[in-house]
Design a protein around this motif. Structure first.
Motif, PDB file in Angstrom:
ATOM      1  N   ARG A  40       3.600   1.928   0.852  1.00  0.00           N
ATOM      2  CA  ARG A  40       2.649   2.452  -0.014  1.00  0.00           C
ATOM      3  C   ARG A  40       1.784   1.235  -0.261  1.00  0.00           C
ATOM      4  O   ARG A  40       1.893   0.616  -1.178  1.00  0.00           O
ATOM      5  N   ILE A  41       0.758   1.171   0.463  1.00  0.00           N
ATOM      6  CA  ILE A  41      -0.070   0.027   0.671  1.00  0.00           C
ATOM      7  C   ILE A  41      -1.442   0.533   0.786  1.00  0.00           C
ATOM      8  O   ILE A  41      -1.795   1.536   1.477  1.00  0.00           O
ATOM      9  N   GLY A  42      -2.531  -0.289   0.137  1.00  0.00           N
ATOM     10  CA  GLY A  42      -3.807   0.008   0.321  1.00  0.00           C
ATOM     11  C   GLY A  42      -4.467   1.004  -0.817  1.00  0.00           C
ATOM     12  O   GLY A  42      -3.583   1.604  -1.537  1.00  0.00           O
ATOM     13  N   ALA A  43      -5.587   1.467  -0.838  1.00  0.00           N
ATOM     14  CA  ALA A  43      -6.181   2.285  -1.877  1.00  0.00           C
ATOM     15  C   ALA A  43      -7.089   3.528  -1.101  1.00  0.00           C
ATOM     16  O   ALA A  43      -8.126   3.008  -0.142  1.00  0.00           O
TER      17      ALA A  43
ATOM     18  N   ARG B 271      -8.284  14.864  -5.037  1.00  0.00           N
ATOM     19  CA  ARG B 271      -7.258  13.967  -5.538  1.00  0.00           C
ATOM     20  C   ARG B 271      -8.077  12.433  -5.454  1.00  0.00           C
ATOM     21  O   ARG B 271      -8.536  12.010  -4.551  1.00  0.00           O
ATOM     22  N   SER B 272      -7.949  11.991  -6.572  1.00  0.00           N
ATOM     23  CA  SER B 272      -8.527  10.500  -6.812  1.00  0.00           C
ATOM     24  C   SER B 272      -7.530   9.670  -5.841  1.00  0.00           C
ATOM     25  O   SER B 272      -6.358   9.752  -5.720  1.00  0.00           O
ATOM     26  N   THR B 273      -7.927   8.120  -5.961  1.00  0.00           N
ATOM     27  CA  THR B 273      -7.066   7.150  -5.381  1.00  0.00           C
ATOM     28  C   THR B 273      -5.851   6.936  -6.251  1.00  0.00           C
ATOM     29  O   THR B 273      -5.067   6.974  -5.767  1.00  0.00           O
ATOM     30  N   PHE B 274      -5.921   7.248  -7.672  1.00  0.00           N
ATOM     31  CA  PHE B 274      -4.723   6.948  -8.471  1.00  0.00           C
ATOM     32  C   PHE B 274      -3.762   8.328  -7.984  1.00  0.00           C
ATOM     33  O   PHE B 274      -2.571   8.098  -8.033  1.00  0.00           O
ATOM     34  N   MET B 275      -4.369   9.417  -8.004  1.00  0.00           N
ATOM     35  CA  MET B 275      -3.519  10.660  -7.732  1.00  0.00           C
ATOM     36  C   MET B 275      -2.878  10.376  -6.199  1.00  0.00           C
ATOM     37  O   MET B 275      -1.701  10.921  -6.113  1.00  0.00           O
TER      38      MET B 275
ATOM     39  N   GLU C  40       2.135   9.695  -3.158  1.00  0.00           N
ATOM     40  CA  GLU C  40       2.818   8.756  -1.972  1.00  0.00           C
ATOM     41  C   GLU C  40       4.077   8.365  -2.711  1.00  0.00           C
ATOM     42  O   GLU C  40       5.010   8.178  -2.070  1.00  0.00           O
ATOM     43  N   THR C  41       3.833   7.707  -4.091  1.00  0.00           N
ATOM     44  CA  THR C  41       5.013   7.129  -4.489  1.00  0.00           C
ATOM     45  C   THR C  41       6.132   7.932  -4.818  1.00  0.00           C
ATOM     46  O   THR C  41       7.358   7.648  -4.855  1.00  0.00           O
ATOM     47  N   ALA C  42       5.703   8.996  -5.295  1.00  0.00           N
ATOM     48  CA  ALA C  42       6.592  10.205  -5.586  1.00  0.00           C
ATOM     49  C   ALA C  42       7.568  10.421  -4.432  1.00  0.00           C
ATOM     50  O   ALA C  42       8.715  10.858  -4.482  1.00  0.00           O
ATOM     51  N   SER C  43       6.910  10.700  -3.280  1.00  0.00           N
ATOM     52  CA  SER C  43       7.465  11.231  -2.195  1.00  0.00           C
ATOM     53  C   SER C  43       8.546   9.944  -1.675  1.00  0.00           C
ATOM     54  O   SER C  43       9.450  10.412  -1.264  1.00  0.00           O
ATOM     55  N   ILE C  44       7.942   8.909  -1.889  1.00  0.00           N
ATOM     56  CA  ILE C  44       9.218   7.750  -1.488  1.00  0.00           C
ATOM     57  C   ILE C  44      10.230   7.658  -2.585  1.00  0.00           C
ATOM     58  O   ILE C  44      11.198   7.577  -2.000  1.00  0.00           O
ATOM     59  N   LEU C  45       9.957   7.856  -3.705  1.00  0.00           N
ATOM     60  CA  LEU C  45      11.301   7.950  -4.678  1.00  0.00           C
ATOM     61  C   LEU C  45      12.072   9.148  -4.481  1.00  0.00           C
ATOM     62  O   LEU C  45      13.053   9.149  -4.556  1.00  0.00           O
ATOM     63  N   HIS C  46      11.706  10.034  -4.008  1.00  0.00           N
ATOM     64  CA  HIS C  46      12.449  11.487  -3.863  1.00  0.00           C
ATOM     65  C   HIS C  46      13.049  11.305  -2.365  1.00  0.00           C
ATOM     66  O   HIS C  46      14.066  11.849  -2.213  1.00  0.00           O
ATOM     67  N   ASN C  47      12.675  10.703  -1.377  1.00  0.00           N
ATOM     68  CA  ASN C  47      13.004  10.727  -0.066  1.00  0.00           C
ATOM     69  C   ASN C  47      13.731   9.460   0.596  1.00  0.00           C
ATOM     70  O   ASN C  47      14.322   9.599   1.520  1.00  0.00           O
TER      71      ASN C  47
ATOM     72  N   MET D 201       6.256  -1.612  -1.281  1.00  0.00           N
ATOM     73  CA  MET D 201       5.546  -0.813  -2.353  1.00  0.00           C
ATOM     74  C   MET D 201       4.319  -2.145  -2.892  1.00  0.00           C
ATOM     75  O   MET D 201       4.790  -3.044  -3.107  1.00  0.00           O
ATOM     76  N   ASP D 202       3.050  -1.851  -2.789  1.00  0.00           N
ATOM     77  CA  ASP D 202       2.086  -2.772  -2.870  1.00  0.00           C
ATOM     78  C   ASP D 202       1.166  -2.115  -4.201  1.00  0.00           C
ATOM     79  O   ASP D 202       0.506  -1.468  -3.880  1.00  0.00           O
ATOM     80  N   GLU D 203       1.250  -3.097  -5.218  1.00  0.00           N
ATOM     81  CA  GLU D 203       0.394  -2.895  -6.500  1.00  0.00           C
ATOM     82  C   GLU D 203       0.460  -1.672  -6.966  1.00  0.00           C
ATOM     83  O   GLU D 203      -0.649  -0.815  -7.278  1.00  0.00           O
ATOM     84  N   ILE D 204       1.547  -1.179  -7.250  1.00  0.00           N
ATOM     85  CA  ILE D 204       1.661   0.343  -7.846  1.00  0.00           C
ATOM     86  C   ILE D 204       1.090   0.333  -9.075  1.00  0.00           C
ATOM     87  O   ILE D 204       1.577  -0.868  -9.999  1.00  0.00           O
ATOM     88  N   GLY D 205       0.465   1.173  -9.742  1.00  0.00           N
ATOM     89  CA  GLY D 205       0.090   1.215 -11.210  1.00  0.00           C
ATOM     90  C   GLY D 205      -1.451   1.057 -11.207  1.00  0.00           C
ATOM     91  O   GLY D 205      -1.875   0.847 -12.326  1.00  0.00           O
ATOM     92  N   ARG D 206      -2.135   0.775 -10.467  1.00  0.00           N
ATOM     93  CA  ARG D 206      -3.574   0.732 -10.267  1.00  0.00           C
ATOM     94  C   ARG D 206      -4.405   1.862 -10.761  1.00  0.00           C
ATOM     95  O   ARG D 206      -3.861   2.629 -10.573  1.00  0.00           O
ATOM     96  N   GLY D 207      -5.646   1.777 -11.471  1.00  0.00           N
ATOM     97  CA  GLY D 207      -6.450   3.140 -11.466  1.00  0.00           C
ATOM     98  C   GLY D 207      -6.251   3.732 -12.624  1.00  0.00           C
ATOM     99  O   GLY D 207      -6.555   4.691 -13.015  1.00  0.00           O
TER     100      GLY D 207
END
Length: 273
Positions: A134-137, A145-149, A154-161, A170-176
Motif C-alpha cells: 500500500r504505497i503511493g496515492a 472513489r477518492s484517493t482516501f477511499m 487496498e488496506t482492507a484487502s491487505i488486512l483480510h488476505n 504499508m506506506d503512510e496509512i491514514g492520509r486524506g
C-alpha cells in the motif's frame, strides 16, 4: 486457393503443435534465465539463500533502478524480519528514503522467489505466500472513489488476505482525513498486523505516536532514515538506524520544493472566533 493453402498449413501446424509449444516454452524459459543471469552479472547481484524459518534477512541491500539512475552514491541498508520481530515501524523525513527502503525489500524478495540473484550482499528468504503493498496515492474518480477511499479499500484487502507468511508494505496509512482519524486508522492497522495477522510488515509513518507501539508489542521495533541539519539546510543520509526519528523535517522539505519563505517562516495558526 489462398484459403486452401492456409488451411493445409494450419493442419500441418496442428500435427506439430505439441513440438512447437514445447520449443516455444523452452525458448521463453531460456530467454528469461539468460536475462536474469545477464542482469545479475552486470549489476553485481548475489545468490539468495532460502530457509524454512519465517522471515527476511538482508545485508547491504539496494534498489537497482534507483542506484543505476542516480548520480550520487547509493547507500545500501540491512533489514531483519523474523518470527520474533515481524514489524518495522519506519520513520524519518520526506525524501529520506523510506519508500525506497521498503520497495527494495519487496523487490529483493520477489526476485529471489522467481529464481533470480538479488541486489544484496546477503539475503536469507523464508517461505512467502504473497507480497502486499500500500504505497503511493491515486484515485479512481471514474468509479467514484477518492484517493482516501482507494487507500482504505487496498488496506482492507491487505488486512483480510495477508497471512503470517506474507510480506506487507504499508506506506503512510491514514492520509486524506483528519489528524486524529488518520492516526486512529494507522494505529489500528499496525496493531492488527502485528498482533493478529503477524505478517512480516514494514510500516512507514509520520505519526510519531506509532513509535510507542513497540512498548506494547515486542514483535515490533522502530527504525528510521536519518538526516542532519547544516546551516539551515537538510542533508539526507539515507542510512537506516535503530530507534525512532526525532522529526519529519517537513518544513525543510517544503523549502527544498520551493515554497515561498514567508509561507513557513511567518506561520500562524487560525484562532477560534
Amino acid at each position: 486457393m489462398e484459403r486452401r493453402l492456409f488451411g493445409d498449413l494450419l493442419i500441418e501446424l496442428a500435427d506439430q503443435s505439441a513440438v512447437l509449444r514445447s520449443a516455444a516454452e523452452a525458448e521463453a524459459q531460456s530467454d528469461v534465465l539468460a536475462c536474469l543471469a545477464e542482469r545479475a552479472y552486470s549489476l553485481g547481484f548475489n545468490a539468495p539463500t532460502f530457509t524454512e524459518q519465517r522471515g527476511v534477512q538482508i545485508t547491504q541491500g539496494w534498489h537497482p533502478v534507483v542506484k543505476n539512475s542516480s548520480n550520487s552514491a547509493f547507500i545500501a541498508n540491512d533489514l531483519t524480519l523474523s518470527p520474533h520481530q515481524t514489524m518495522l515501524i519506519v520513520t524519518g523525513p520526506n525524501m529520506g528514503g523510506k519508500s525506497t527502503y521498503m520497495r527494495q525489500t519487496a523487490l529483493i524478495a520477489l526476485l529471489a522467489c522467481i529464481g533470480s540473484f538479488v541486489p544484496a550482499e546477503i539475503a536469507h528468504i523464508g517461505k512467502l505466500d504473497r507480497i502486499f503493498t500500500r504505497i503511493g496515492a491515486s484515485d479512481d474518480l471514474a468509479s467514484g472513489r477518492s484517493t482516501f477511499m482507494v487507500e482504505m479499500t487496498e488496506t482492507a484487502s491487505i488486512l483480510h488476505n495477508a497471512s503470517n507468511r506474507s510480506l506487507v508494505l504499508m506506506d503512510e496509512i491514514g492520509r486524506g482525513t483528519s489528524t486524529y482519524d488518520g492516526l486512529s486508522i494507522a494505529w489500528a492497522c499496525a496493531q492488527y498486523l502485528v498482533t493478529e495477522v503477524r505478517a512480516l510488515t514494514m510500516f512507514a509513518t509520520h505519526y510519531f505516536e506509532l513509535t510507542k507501539l513497540p512498548e506494547q508489542s515486542d514483535a515490533s521495533i522502530n527504525v528510521h532514515l536519518n538526516a542532519k541539519e547544516h546551516k539551515d539546510q537538510i542533508v539526507f543520509m539515507h542510512k537506516v538506524l535503530e530507534g525512532a526519528a526525532s522529526k519529519s523535517y517537513g518544513l525543510q522539505v517544503a523549502k527544498l520544493a520551493g515554497i515561498p519563505p514567508v509561507s513557513y517562516t511567518h506561520l500562524t495558526l487560525p484562532t477560534k472566533a
